[in-house]
Scaffold this motif. Sequence first.
Motif, mmCIF file in Angstrom:
data_model
loop_
_atom_site.group_PDB
_atom_site.id
_atom_site.type_symbol
_atom_site.label_atom_id
_atom_site.label_comp_id
_atom_site.label_asym_id
_atom_site.label_seq_id
_atom_site.Cartn_x
_atom_site.Cartn_y
_atom_site.Cartn_z
ATOM 1 N N ARG A 65 0.831 -1.211 0.000
ATOM 2 C CA ARG A 65 0.000 0.000 0.000
ATOM 3 C C ARG A 65 0.865 1.260 0.000
ATOM 4 O O ARG A 65 0.574 2.226 -0.711
ATOM 5 C CB ARG A 65 -0.955 -0.024 1.187
ATOM 6 C CG ARG A 65 -2.033 -1.095 1.003
ATOM 7 C CD ARG A 65 -2.993 -1.183 2.159
ATOM 8 N NE ARG A 65 -4.019 -2.194 1.892
ATOM 9 C CZ ARG A 65 -4.525 -2.996 2.804
ATOM 10 N NH1 ARG A 65 -4.135 -2.912 4.069
ATOM 11 N NH2 ARG A 65 -5.440 -3.889 2.479
ATOM 12 N N ARG A 91 -7.042 -12.385 -2.503
ATOM 13 C CA ARG A 91 -7.823 -11.258 -3.024
ATOM 14 C C ARG A 91 -7.301 -9.933 -2.465
ATOM 15 O O ARG A 91 -7.134 -8.955 -3.199
ATOM 16 C CB ARG A 91 -9.306 -11.421 -2.679
ATOM 17 C CG ARG A 91 -10.173 -10.298 -3.271
ATOM 18 C CD ARG A 91 -11.666 -10.465 -2.986
ATOM 19 N NE ARG A 91 -12.170 -11.704 -3.543
ATOM 20 C CZ ARG A 91 -12.705 -12.685 -2.810
ATOM 21 N NH1 ARG A 91 -12.798 -12.573 -1.504
ATOM 22 N NH2 ARG A 91 -13.153 -13.778 -3.399
ATOM 23 N N THR A 92 -7.022 -9.904 -1.156
ATOM 24 C CA THR A 92 -6.496 -8.693 -0.527
ATOM 25 C C THR A 92 -5.182 -8.275 -1.173
ATOM 26 O O THR A 92 -4.959 -7.097 -1.463
ATOM 27 C CB THR A 92 -6.299 -8.918 0.989
ATOM 28 O OG1 THR A 92 -7.572 -9.205 1.571
ATOM 29 C CG2 THR A 92 -5.692 -7.698 1.662
ATOM 30 N N GLU A 95 -5.826 -6.983 -4.764
ATOM 31 C CA GLU A 95 -6.472 -5.669 -4.703
ATOM 32 C C GLU A 95 -5.509 -4.578 -4.246
ATOM 33 O O GLU A 95 -5.639 -3.418 -4.636
ATOM 34 C CB GLU A 95 -7.698 -5.716 -3.796
ATOM 35 C CG GLU A 95 -8.860 -6.483 -4.410
ATOM 36 C CD GLU A 95 -10.021 -6.708 -3.447
ATOM 37 O OE1 GLU A 95 -9.919 -6.349 -2.249
ATOM 38 O OE2 GLU A 95 -11.038 -7.265 -3.905
#
Length: 121
Positions: A65, A91-92, A95
């Motif tokens: 991030r 998925r995290t 994403e």
Amino acid sequence: MRKCLVVDDSKVIRKVARHILETLDFEVSEAQDGHEALVHCEAKAPDVVLLDWNMPVMSGIEFLRALGMADLEHRPKIVFCTTENGVAHIRTAIEAGADEYVMKPFDRETLQSKLQIVGMA
């Protein structure tokens, strides 16, 4: 020569990954947590980052991030390399910006195929 940053708090995993990557003609550098990896990427981003999920100081997801908000010349490909295998974790990671996902333990063939998928082999 392509450059790979191996980010893992386990010295053993970093050593195994380094050995495999060097046989695949990568120049390898290492970081033991996400913060150290972010500093490295901000100084000179590698072509690809092999990234662990669970680390002290800054986790792999936190690193990913932060990397997304960093002002980099080019964004490295990110291959998560972790024991976290749940669909929600995958998925995290995707994403958050991961390009591929590999499970520990891994071998040369598995890592090479993941690097091919992201265009780095």
